[in-house]
Design an enzyme around this catalytic site. Structure first.
Site, PDB file in Angstrom:
ATOM      1  N   GLU A 124      35.985   3.613  70.605  1.00 12.13           N
ATOM      2  CA  GLU A 124      34.658   4.195  70.780  1.00 12.13           C
ATOM      3  C   GLU A 124      34.781   5.703  70.947  1.00 12.13           C
ATOM      4  O   GLU A 124      35.884   6.245  71.077  1.00 12.13           O
ATOM      5  CB  GLU A 124      33.948   3.551  71.980  1.00 12.13           C
ATOM      6  CG  GLU A 124      33.681   2.068  71.767  1.00 12.13           C
ATOM      7  CD  GLU A 124      32.912   1.433  72.910  1.00 12.13           C
ATOM      8  OE1 GLU A 124      32.762   2.089  73.959  1.00 12.13           O
ATOM      9  OE2 GLU A 124      32.448   0.286  72.748  1.00 12.13           O
ATOM     10  N   HIS A 246      22.129   7.637  76.145  1.00 11.38           N
ATOM     11  CA  HIS A 246      22.843   6.980  75.045  1.00 11.38           C
ATOM     12  C   HIS A 246      22.227   7.444  73.732  1.00 11.38           C
ATOM     13  O   HIS A 246      21.007   7.444  73.582  1.00 11.38           O
ATOM     14  CB  HIS A 246      22.755   5.460  75.162  1.00 11.38           C
ATOM     15  CG  HIS A 246      23.780   4.758  74.328  1.00 11.38           C
ATOM     16  ND1 HIS A 246      23.709   4.708  72.958  1.00 11.38           N
ATOM     17  CD2 HIS A 246      24.918   4.105  74.672  1.00 11.38           C
ATOM     18  CE1 HIS A 246      24.751   4.038  72.497  1.00 11.38           C
ATOM     19  NE2 HIS A 246      25.504   3.661  73.509  1.00 11.38           N
ATOM     20  N   ARG A 292      29.226  11.193  74.056  1.00  9.19           N
ATOM     21  CA  ARG A 292      27.809  10.855  73.983  1.00  9.19           C
ATOM     22  C   ARG A 292      26.882  12.043  74.208  1.00  9.19           C
ATOM     23  O   ARG A 292      25.820  12.114  73.596  1.00  9.19           O
ATOM     24  CB  ARG A 292      27.487   9.752  75.001  1.00  9.19           C
ATOM     25  CG  ARG A 292      28.078   8.414  74.618  1.00  9.19           C
ATOM     26  CD  ARG A 292      27.818   7.371  75.685  1.00  9.19           C
ATOM     27  NE  ARG A 292      28.340   6.069  75.255  1.00  9.19           N
ATOM     28  CZ  ARG A 292      28.316   4.983  76.008  1.00  9.19           C
ATOM     29  NH1 ARG A 292      27.806   5.033  77.228  1.00  9.19           N
ATOM     30  NH2 ARG A 292      28.812   3.830  75.560  1.00  9.19           N
ATOM     31  N   HIS A 353      20.530   6.232  79.922  1.00  9.85           N
ATOM     32  CA  HIS A 353      21.425   5.079  79.850  1.00  9.85           C
ATOM     33  C   HIS A 353      22.284   4.874  81.087  1.00  9.85           C
ATOM     34  O   HIS A 353      22.496   3.749  81.518  1.00  9.85           O
ATOM     35  CB  HIS A 353      22.329   5.242  78.626  1.00  9.85           C
ATOM     36  CG  HIS A 353      23.311   4.136  78.425  1.00  9.85           C
ATOM     37  ND1 HIS A 353      22.925   2.832  78.209  1.00  9.85           N
ATOM     38  CD2 HIS A 353      24.674   4.125  78.411  1.00  9.85           C
ATOM     39  CE1 HIS A 353      23.997   2.071  78.054  1.00  9.85           C
ATOM     40  NE2 HIS A 353      25.079   2.827  78.199  1.00  9.85           N
ATOM     41  N   ARG A 388      30.320  10.330  81.267  1.00 14.15           N
ATOM     42  CA  ARG A 388      31.143   9.115  81.302  1.00 14.15           C
ATOM     43  C   ARG A 388      31.722   8.809  79.924  1.00 14.15           C
ATOM     44  O   ARG A 388      30.994   8.788  78.932  1.00 14.15           O
ATOM     45  CB  ARG A 388      30.312   7.922  81.780  1.00 14.15           C
ATOM     46  CG  ARG A 388      31.086   6.600  81.721  1.00 14.15           C
ATOM     47  CD  ARG A 388      30.282   5.458  82.271  1.00 14.15           C
ATOM     48  NE  ARG A 388      29.134   5.110  81.462  1.00 14.15           N
ATOM     49  CZ  ARG A 388      29.175   4.327  80.382  1.00 14.15           C
ATOM     50  NH1 ARG A 388      30.336   3.861  79.938  1.00 14.15           N
ATOM     51  NH2 ARG A 388      28.071   4.022  79.731  1.00 14.15           N
TER      52      ARG A 388
END
Length: 536
Positions: A124, A246, A292, A353, A388
């Site tokens: 990811e 997100h 992100r 998110h 994060r």
């Protein structure tokens, strides 16, 4: 006269996701546990988590690499010792999950037998290796259902569903010596009355506060309850300005809150403008695999520049059987809405998110208040910094729940059960005949937080937000003082408190870093520090 109900347990755990369930299962071997769930047991962020859990399983990967990737994503604000501790304890936490029965995907062998095959690891955004263990695209569901089945079957775990925690009861509030948590007042939603829980220890596992924003990928229960309760009980909070948006939430009138996992981009999906052109390579050399915050800001910029309602996520260039196998949940849900992701582009927008800040804790999850622990998204451990890294969230739940359990176990024999606690007094309140006030304040709060304290901020927007927040706080406190509690009132009271903490933290950070971008302070400071707020 309503019945007075008091519960008693060694440990009260408020929240029933991965953090709460993991803590309950570890503690229940030696202790009596009450597990409080605001809605149905499964209705939390864990259940809806799609992507997976980061852990070093591949021989070509290293703990040092996981640490380095986390530090890069955290944009200079992670606590390296906490990041290292988490990465070092990741594999043991994952092996415990596997022993509990969570069936993570494995590589297929030529014979089709996956029994002894290695786990299928995906990659990811922000990760330099494939290290994400997953159960197709519904990892959270697999974790949640497995752990809750074990919890429901355990004789030492009492589950109270459809209960809202209202406030923590502390020795200081009762004018007793010391400063220790003694239990909590909780609202039984079905019986519509307030009950009391006495406990030696209390753990907050209530998740984050993304419901403070108009658009969120989170379920309705994510209303910042634990953060607000801990703040009112005298605990410090940190880094509340860092709320992760997100990048890819499905944009569809009939699919509110449906998240499109980052693993789609990890497996090659592109982000496209309405005209079909890609744009992420123009913003970052990592393109769709950038962290992100970068991807969310790029989408926000393109939507505003073009006046577009959304952008598009496109994985149609991959083989259809590959897409359906790896993303069955997303494929099925989109197909219900008339979108075939094997051939069509998927309309997406950013949505609030994840809360990177929270209640300050040590490596055992212990807060400033003796006997009170905070684990998972509700906590600020220092792991996430200013942003994060993908798939570190469920990992944090598991690692710190285990650490908290060990710490509580070591103290259980030394702590006496609190004595009788005062019962909830509602003799001076009445039933509300003005529910429209709650609905109006709810809408106003979430709208100005989205407009003024969203993906891009400014000093003037933050000042406006703080003024609006102060007015709402006064109205809501008056309402709370005069009327009996309800689910919407309790959540609104907590959300407006959390909104104030977010705004105050954002106003203190005079730079742009990670998830906090202020157009009046576009540069980074040379020596960044966490933003810490102390209750009066």
């Amino acid at each position: 006269m309503k019945q007075v109900v008091e519960h008693q347990s060694d440990i009260l755990i408020i929240g029933s996701g991965a953090a709460g369930l993991t803590l309950a299962l570890h503690l229940a071997e030696k202790s009596k546990v009450i597990l409080l769930s605001k809605g149905p047991l499964c209705e939390g962020s864990t259940y809806y988590a799609q992507g997976g859990i980061a852990s070093v399983f591949d021989e070509g990967d290293t703990i040092e690499s996981h640490v380095a990737d986390t530090l890069v994503a955290g944009a200079g604000l992670c606590d390296k010792s906490v990041v290292t501790y988490t990465a070092e304890n990741a594999k043991a936490a994952m092996q415990w999950l596997i022993q509990c029965g969570v069936a993570f995907d494995k590589e297929e062998t030529p014979e089709g037998d996956t029994g002894d095959a290695p786990y299928h690891l995906t990659r990811e955004g922000g990760h330099s290796h494939r290290r994400i263990l997953h159960a197709a695209d519904a990892t959270g569901k697999a974790v949640q259902t497995t752990l809750q089945e074990r919890a429901l079957a355990h004789p030492n775990i009492q589950v109270l569903e459809r209960y809202n925690a209202i406030d923590l009861i502390t020795s200081r509030k009762l004018h007793l010596p010391g400063n220790r948590v003694l239990g909590a007042y909780v609202w039984n939603r079905d019986q519509e009355h307030v009950e009391t829980v006495r406990a030696k220890f209390v753990a907050l596992a209530t998740g984050g506060c993304s419901k403070v924003y108009q658009y969120t990928s989170n379920p309705d229960v994510a209303s910042g309850d634990g953060i607000a309760m801990a703040w009112r009980a005298g605990c410090r909070v940190a880094n509340m300005e860092f709320n992760q948006f997100h990048p890819t939430c499905l944009y569809h009138v009939d699919a509110r809150n449906f998240l499109l996992t980052e693993a789609l981009r990890g497996e090659g999906a592109y982000l496209r403008r309405p005209d079909g052109s890609r744009f992420m390579p123009e913003f970052d050399e990592r393109a769709e695999l950038a962290p992100r915050d970068i991807v969310a800001r790029a989408i926000d910029y393109e939507m505003k520049r073009l006046g577009a309602d959304c952008v598009y996520l496109d994985i149609s260039h991959k083989p259809a059987d590959f897409v359906i196998k790896h993303f069955p949940t997303i494929y099925s849900r989109c197909l219900e809405l008339g979108i075939d992701i094997t051939t069509d582009r998927i309309p997406v927008v950013p949505a609030a998110h994840y809360t990177c800040g929270g209640v300050m804790t040590d490596l055992h999850g212990q807060t400033d208040l003796n006997g009170l622990y905070a684990i998972g998204e509700v906590a600020y451990t220092g792991l996430h910094g200013a942003n994060r890294l993908a798939s570190n969230s469920l990992l944090e739940c598991l690692v710190f729940a285990r650490a908290a359990a060990q710490d509580i176990d070591s103290q259980l024999g030394k702590i006496a059960m609190p004595g009788m606690l005062p019962h909830w007094d509602e003799s001076k309140v009445s039933n509300s005949d003005e529910e429209v006030v709650i609905a109006h304040n709810w809408h106003e709060l979430r709208l100005f937080m989205w407009d003024y304290v969203g993906i891009v901020r400014s000093d003037k927007r933050l000042e406006r937000a703080l003024r609006r927040c102060a007015m709402l706080q006064q109205e809501i406190q008056e309402y709370y003082s005069n009327f009996r509690v309800s689910n919407n009132l309790l959540e609104l009271r907590n959300l407006v408190q959390v909104a104030e903490l977010i705004i105050r933290c954002a106003m203190q950070r005079k730079e742009s870093r990670g998830l906090h971008y202020n157009i009046d302070h576009p540069s980074k400071n040379d020596a960044p520090r966490p933003t810490i707020l102390q209750p009066d």
